[in-house]
Design a protein around this motif. Structure first.
Motif, short mmCIF file in Angstrom:
data_model
loop_
_atom_site.label_atom_id
_atom_site.label_comp_id
_atom_site.label_asym_id
_atom_site.label_seq_id
_atom_site.Cartn_x
_atom_site.Cartn_y
_atom_site.Cartn_z
N SER A 338 0.84 -1.14 -0.06
CA SER A 338 -0.13 -0.08 0.03
C SER A 338 1.03 1.33 0.07
O SER A 338 0.66 2.12 -0.68
CB SER A 338 -0.90 -0.12 1.31
N ASN A 341 2.00 1.95 -3.51
CA ASN A 341 1.08 2.61 -4.37
C ASN A 341 0.58 4.04 -4.04
O ASN A 341 0.51 4.79 -4.78
CB ASN A 341 -0.47 1.79 -4.04
N LEU A 342 0.76 4.56 -2.76
CA LEU A 342 0.73 5.92 -2.49
C LEU A 342 1.75 6.78 -2.91
O LEU A 342 1.48 7.99 -3.53
CB LEU A 342 0.72 6.03 -0.71
N GLY A 345 1.17 7.38 -6.46
CA GLY A 345 -0.10 8.29 -6.61
C GLY A 345 0.38 9.84 -6.37
O GLY A 345 0.06 10.50 -7.30
N THR A 365 8.16 10.26 0.84
CA THR A 365 7.53 8.71 0.87
C THR A 365 8.32 7.53 1.15
O THR A 365 8.05 6.87 1.88
CB THR A 365 6.93 8.65 -0.69
#
Length: 419
Positions: A338, A341-342, A345, A365
């Motif tokens: 997850s 994927n952030l 994004g 990140t």
């Protein structure tokens, strides 16, 4: 009287035979046989006074235990059977027959008591002995070997440390005690301790032979005599201990050793699955060796089932511990996916921003992802510590269970073997 007439007739026959000039003129045994058979009625009980019963003395010596069929509850033995009684019509004066004091004559020519074994279920392959010995006093000795196939209530619960007690009941099938009575040829102590002819190299060992006499009545009117011999035998357990118990013990020891593999290693589960499969193959191989009856299961069969259950419990415990140890790894893997994927994004949303802003966001990140990874690693270490502690606890409980079970079975088998 009738007796005097019969005696004169016999003397006349002897005199006639003595005057013969044939090939049997000087044969003492032939003269004696003719004397004994002259006027003899083998269908009549050999007593002059019909109110006097005929006492038959019997004896039994076990020669070999041929087969013990637990499934059909049948015992096959080879025994030396002896019986003797007095025939008042087969007596003579040795001085008249060259001091001959005993003679062998065909069994089919004289009266024989109808003494049978009640437990007979099949005719054994016994050699036929067509003669009996007759003494000058009328004592008849009928000695013969018999292969006895009898029904016996076999208890296999203590296998392979079982002791079996089978009875051989001798009695007259028709005559009451007024006609035929039964007694022992020897004392009960001599019969019990006599192992002189027993062949003791087989699976079964003869402990002793007990003998009891009793008279019983079916209709409270006529009484029948019976002599019962209890043959007590014990199985020699060495073969079954080596081929059944020791392999099972070794597999259980290897299962305990398997607990020393690290719980976070997948080898423990593979090792215990291999042991479980090996034990299953072992049970298939030994299934034909275990005695089978329709009324019970030997304790060793229960022992094998419990050992299989312990192996299954051990495998289940190992699977749960491995699952517990790797639980946090599965959770951190989902968080890692997850997080990736952030990050993608954010990069996609701010693709139009300046280059430096994008690089900073990507670095932020990555830093957050590494922090979460370190946190997950610490949690995984804690779960691993919990798994180790729980594994040690369950191992001790499992070990105590196996030890208690083994001590209980060993004590029971030891007691049964020494009784």
């Amino acid at each position: 009287s009738i007796f005097d007439k019969w005696l004169l007739f016999c003397l006349g026959v002897v005199k006639k035979l003595s005057n013969n000039t044939g090939r049997f003129a000087n044969a003492t045994l032939v003269r004696l046989n003719e004397f004994l058979s002259a006027g003899y009625k083998k269908g009549v009980r050999p007593v002059r006074d019909w109110r006097q019963s005929t006492t038959v003395a019997i004896d039994l010596m076990v020669y070999a235990i041929l087969n013990v069929d637990e499934k059909n509850q049948v015992l096959t033995t080879y025994v030396w059977y002896r019986q003797q009684w007095t025939d008042e019509f087969l007596a003579w004066d040795p001085e008249e027959f060259d001091e001959v004091k005993q003679i062998s004559i065909p069994t089919a020519n004289i009266w024989v008591p109808d003494i049978l074994i009640n437990e007979f279920v099949d005719v054994g392959k016994s050699p036929e002995i067509p003669y009996v010995y007759v003494g000058n006093t009328g004592l008849v000795r009928n000695y013969k070997p018999i292969q006895v196939v009898t029904a016996c209530s076999l208890n296999i619960y203590n296998f392979p440390y079982d002791v079996q007690k089978c009875s051989l009941t001798f009695q007259s099938w028709l005559h009451t005690t007024k006609d035929i009575n039964i007694t022992l040829m020897r004392t009960p102590e001599e019969v019990m301790n006599d192992k002189s002819v027993f062949m003791n190299q087989g699976e079964w060992e003869l402990l002793h032979v007990l003998s009891t006499y009793k008279d019983f009545s079916v209709d409270n009117d006529d009484y029948y005599a019976e002599m019962k011999f209890h043959v007590v035998i014990r199985r020699r357990p060495l073969f079954y201990t080596v081929n059944l118990l020791l392999p099972s013990v070794f597999l259980m020891v290897m299962d305990i050793v398997g607990f020393y593999l690290p719980p976070d290693s997948g080898e423990r589960v593979s090792f215990k699955i291999t042991l479980l499969l090996g034990y299953s193959v072992f049970l298939i191989i030994v299934s034909d060796t275990l005695p089978a009856t329709a009324i019970g299961t030997p304790l060793i069969g229960v022992y094998f089932v419990v050992c299989m259950a312990l192996l299954v419990i051990s495998l289940t415990e190992s699977v749960l511990i491995v699952r517990l140890v790797h639980k946090q790894d599965l959770q951190s893997r989902g968080s890692r996916d997850s997080g990736r994927n952030l990050g993608l994004g954010l990069s996609t949303r701010d693709s139009g921003s300046p280059v430096m802003d994008g690089i900073l966001r990507e670095i932020t990140t990555i830093r957050q992802f590494l922090e979460k990874k370190d946190e997950s690693r610490e949690i995984a270490k804690e779960w691993l510590q919990v798994g180790y502690v729980l594994d040690v606890l369950l191992f001790r409980v499992y070990l105590l269970t196996v030890l208690a079970y083994s001590i209980t079975l060993g004590s029971l088998w030891s007691v049964w073997q020494n009784v």
